[in-house]
Design a protein around this motif. Structure first.
Motif, PDB file in Angstrom:
ATOM      1  N   UNK A 238       0.840  -1.190   0.000  1.00 43.99           N
ATOM      2  CA  UNK A 238       0.000   0.000   0.000  1.00 43.99           C
ATOM      3  C   UNK A 238       0.879   1.245   0.000  1.00 43.99           C
ATOM      4  N   UNK A 239       0.530   2.211  -0.810  1.00 44.62           N
ATOM      5  CA  UNK A 239       1.312   3.442  -0.871  1.00 44.62           C
ATOM      6  C   UNK A 239       0.405   4.607  -1.236  1.00 44.62           C
ATOM      7  N   UNK A 240       0.975   5.799  -1.204  1.00 39.50           N
ATOM      8  CA  UNK A 240       0.250   7.022  -1.573  1.00 39.50           C
ATOM      9  C   UNK A 240       0.937   7.651  -2.770  1.00 39.50           C
ATOM     10  N   UNK A 241       0.146   8.078  -3.729  1.00 42.61           N
ATOM     11  CA  UNK A 241       0.655   8.728  -4.930  1.00 42.61           C
ATOM     12  C   UNK A 241      -0.055  10.064  -5.094  1.00 42.61           C
ATOM     13  N   UNK A 242       0.693  11.114  -5.353  1.00 44.83           N
ATOM     14  CA  UNK A 242       0.063  12.405  -5.593  1.00 44.83           C
ATOM     15  C   UNK A 242       0.917  13.556  -5.112  1.00 44.83           C
ATOM     16  N   UNK A 243       0.441  14.753  -5.393  1.00 45.74           N
ATOM     17  CA  UNK A 243       1.209  15.950  -5.057  1.00 45.74           C
ATOM     18  C   UNK A 243       1.380  16.117  -3.557  1.00 45.74           C
ATOM     19  N   UNK A 244       0.452  15.569  -2.760  1.00 46.21           N
ATOM     20  CA  UNK A 244       0.559  15.685  -1.305  1.00 46.21           C
ATOM     21  C   UNK A 244       1.845  15.050  -0.796  1.00 46.21           C
ATOM     22  N   UNK A 245       2.273  13.977  -1.453  1.00 39.98           N
ATOM     23  CA  UNK A 245       3.507  13.299  -1.059  1.00 39.98           C
ATOM     24  C   UNK A 245       4.701  14.213  -1.326  1.00 39.98           C
ATOM     25  N   UNK A 246       4.712  14.854  -2.493  1.00 41.94           N
ATOM     26  CA  UNK A 246       5.814  15.753  -2.843  1.00 41.94           C
ATOM     27  C   UNK A 246       5.880  16.950  -1.892  1.00 41.94           C
ATOM     28  N   UNK A 247       4.705  17.475  -1.534  1.00 36.71           N
ATOM     29  CA  UNK A 247       4.678  18.627  -0.633  1.00 36.71           C
ATOM     30  C   UNK A 247       5.243  18.250   0.737  1.00 36.71           C
ATOM     31  N   UNK A 248       4.825  17.105   1.267  1.00 33.02           N
ATOM     32  CA  UNK A 248       5.312  16.678   2.585  1.00 33.02           C
ATOM     33  C   UNK A 248       6.820  16.494   2.583  1.00 33.02           C
ATOM     34  N   UNK A 249       7.345  15.932   1.500  1.00 37.82           N
ATOM     35  CA  UNK A 249       8.794  15.741   1.390  1.00 37.82           C
ATOM     36  C   UNK A 249       9.519  17.086   1.397  1.00 37.82           C
ATOM     37  N   UNK A 250       8.961  18.070   0.712  1.00 36.74           N
ATOM     38  CA  UNK A 250       9.588  19.391   0.650  1.00 36.74           C
ATOM     39  C   UNK A 250       9.463  20.146   1.971  1.00 36.74           C
ATOM     40  N   UNK A 251       8.377  19.903   2.682  1.00 36.13           N
ATOM     41  CA  UNK A 251       8.223  20.518   4.009  1.00 36.13           C
ATOM     42  C   UNK A 251       9.291  19.968   4.945  1.00 36.13           C
ATOM     43  N   UNK A 252       9.521  18.670   4.888  1.00 41.25           N
ATOM     44  CA  UNK A 252      10.592  18.080   5.713  1.00 41.25           C
ATOM     45  C   UNK A 252      11.928  18.735   5.390  1.00 41.25           C
ATOM     46  N   UNK A 253      12.215  18.920   4.092  1.00 41.01           N
ATOM     47  CA  UNK A 253      13.482  19.526   3.685  1.00 41.01           C
ATOM     48  C   UNK A 253      13.591  20.976   4.135  1.00 41.01           C
ATOM     49  N   UNK A 254      12.444  21.683   4.264  1.00 43.88           N
ATOM     50  CA  UNK A 254      12.463  23.090   4.672  1.00 43.88           C
ATOM     51  C   UNK A 254      12.966  23.272   6.097  1.00 43.88           C
ATOM     52  N   UNK A 255      12.916  22.213   6.908  1.00 44.92           N
ATOM     53  CA  UNK A 255      13.429  22.301   8.278  1.00 44.92           C
ATOM     54  C   UNK A 255      14.898  22.697   8.303  1.00 44.92           C
ATOM     55  N   UNK A 256      15.648  22.240   7.306  1.00 46.48           N
ATOM     56  CA  UNK A 256      17.103  22.461   7.317  1.00 46.48           C
ATOM     57  C   UNK A 256      17.427  23.948   7.290  1.00 46.48           C
ATOM     58  N   UNK A 257      16.793  24.687   6.381  1.00 46.34           N
ATOM     59  CA  UNK A 257      17.060  26.121   6.288  1.00 46.34           C
ATOM     60  C   UNK A 257      16.434  26.887   7.447  1.00 46.34           C
ATOM     61  N   UNK A 258      15.293  26.385   7.948  1.00 50.08           N
ATOM     62  CA  UNK A 258      14.597  27.103   9.022  1.00 50.08           C
ATOM     63  C   UNK A 258      15.213  26.826  10.391  1.00 50.08           C
ATOM     64  N   UNK A 259      16.067  25.800  10.477  1.00 50.01           N
ATOM     65  CA  UNK A 259      16.653  25.453  11.760  1.00 50.01           C
ATOM     66  C   UNK A 259      15.647  24.833  12.717  1.00 50.01           C
ATOM     67  N   UNK A 260      14.664  24.126  12.178  1.00 44.38           N
ATOM     68  CA  UNK A 260      13.601  23.536  12.985  1.00 44.38           C
ATOM     69  C   UNK A 260      13.653  22.014  12.881  1.00 44.38           C
ATOM     70  N   UNK A 261      12.825  21.350  13.706  1.00 43.90           N
ATOM     71  CA  UNK A 261      12.774  19.882  13.683  1.00 43.90           C
ATOM     72  C   UNK A 261      11.432  19.363  13.173  1.00 43.90           C
TER      73      UNK A 261
END
Length: 457
Positions: A238-261
């Motif tokens: 079972x998996x998820x396909x769609x733009x929501x997956x891409x957005x979540x991945x990019x939100x995780x990556x945004x932590x690096x520049x924001x200095x957040x967890x």
């Protein structure tokens, strides 16, 4: 007469009233697959209604049964059951032999989901500075580190009703709301906060073992994705396909520049804002997008929300490690040397505490499927001989004195009380009954929250 437009064939079909889409398509030589012959026993004839869905009749009982089992979306219909009363435009979803092999529920041991658009929360996490770890530690140490981390985090996610989608390198993806749970948004946030707390507890261990500062970053997004099974037949997941997956991945990556967890998107925040405390928010342009969006740094859950979600002992079952764990007995009720027979839907289980350890096994001897121990309801009037436990860590069956290793389930002794020819004294007419050599069926068990739990598939 309804007009049926089939895509991707771009063929228009004039259908008679009362005629199924499958019947009309076959008459027009449109190649709609139908592995079961039109009996609603498979979903290979499924079609996606692109236009005219509102005018389609209700599903038949046969179609409803299959749809509920497979989780098909509202606009997905079975061509063999749908008899349109007005014009529709549809797309064939099974186009060739490869599709047919992938989707035929007539094949044995199939458990697939055809794909349904759902609102879910996507959870992405990544290890901070993983490249440095992988370059400075041995591959064995990297694998050990990741497995220790993933094992504990997976428990957190599953206990919050999340589904582990995949592990990719040092990354983890999970889905919340697969089964339409109303509290999926706040449970996803709870899982993220508990994951960070788990990592904080792991930090001293990894620092002492490897001299590293281990940490992770988490991103959450609430959005629509197609949830379905992906993989070759027999190896689906079972998996998820769609733009929501891409957005979540990019939100995780945004932590690096924001200095957040931990960052969550505004769509998710709107669903949980009354149950969380926010440290800060930022406006960012996610990688690959042109618009700025708001991301919220979550500090913790509010007291009432945390109490409600993390109340101990409230559940009868929990999902963990691919199994459904059932609450069997309170830890305090099972003293050393005691055993209890507990009834579950699929079997009776014996729960035993011995030498400081807890064991669980099926209350049916592998030989003749007779009970090792009587249940409480049958104990009165059945107080005769009972199965025993040997000093060597074995279970000795009361019927024909077979012995089984409680740690492995392996046969230690086999049917010692039978006659030499394999017959049972007084029951010789049954013939040789010694042939069915099978190990003891052990059941996974664990102690948690003051209870003993058993894990059933």
């Amino acid at each position: 007469m309804p007009t049926l437009l089939s895509l991707p064939d771009d063929i228009s079909i004039e259908s008679a009233l009362g005629e199924s889409v499958l019947e009309a398509a076959r008459r027009a030589d449109v190649p709609i697959a139908c592995a079961c012959g039109g009996k609603a026993k498979c979903s290979t004839c499924r079609i996606w209604i692109l236009d005219g869905a509102d005018g389609c009749p209700e599903r038949t009982a046969l179609e409803r049964t299959l749809v509920e089992r497979l989780g098909l979306g509202n606009n997905v219909r079975l061509a063999c059951q749908l008899r349109p009363a007005s014009d529709i435009t549809f797309r064939r979803l099974v186009l060739d032999e490869t599709d047919l092999r992938m989707t035929s529920q007539l094949l044995p041991h199939r458990s697939t989901s055809a794909g349904e658009l759902k609102s879910v929360v996507i959870f992405f996490s990544d290890v901070a500075g993983f490249t440095h770890f992988s370059e400075t530690l041995t591959p064995y140490d990297v694998m050990y580190l990741l497995n220790r981390y993933f094992t504990q985090v997976a428990e957190v996610i599953e206990l919050n009703d999340g589904y582990i989608d995949k592990f990719v390198g040092d990354g983890l993806m999970a889905i919340f709301g697969v089964n339409g749970q109303d509290d999926a948004p706040v449970r996803a946030v709870n899982a993220a906060l508990q994951t960070l707390a788990t990592v904080d507890r792991l930090k001293p261990f990894f620092a002492s073992m490897y001299g590293i500062d281990f940490d992770i970053r988490v991103g959450l997004h609430l959005g629509e994705a197609v949830i379905g099974s992906v993989g070759s037949p027999g190896n689906e997941r079972l998996t998820a396909i769609g733009d929501a997956v891409n957005v979540a991945s990019r939100v995780e990556a945004a932590n690096k520049e924001a200095g957040t967890r931990l960052l969550i998107t505004e769509t998710l925040y709107e669903q949980v804002k009354n149950e969380v405390e926010v440290s800060d928010f930022i406006r960012v342009r996610l990688r690959g997008t042109s618009d700025r969006i708001s991301l919220y740094e979550i500090k913790k859950l509010k007291v009432e929300a945390e109490r409600r979600l993390n109340e101990k002992g409230a559940r009868e079952t929990m999902q963990l490690g691919g199994k459904t764990w059932h609450r069997a007995v309170a830890t305090s009720e099972l003293k050393d040397g005691d055993h209890k027979v507990i009834e579950f839907q699929a079997l009776y289980a014996v729960i035993l505490r011995r030498g400081g350890r807890v064991y669980a096994f099926n209350n049916a001897c592998p030989h003749l499927k007779l009970p090792f121990f009587e249940t409480a309801s049958r104990a009165n009037g059945h107080a005769g001989r009972a199965s025993t436990f040997g000093e060597d860590g074995t279970l000795v069956c009361r019927w024909h004195h077979s012995g089984f290793d409680l740690d492995t389930g392996e046969i230690v002794r086999w049917c010692e009380a039978l006659n030499e020819d394999g017959t049972s004294a007084g029951m010789e007419m049954l013939g040789d009954i010694s042939k069915n050599r099978a190990p003891l069926r052990l059941i996974p068990c664990r102690e948690e929250d003051g209870y003993i739990w058993v894990g059933l598939d």
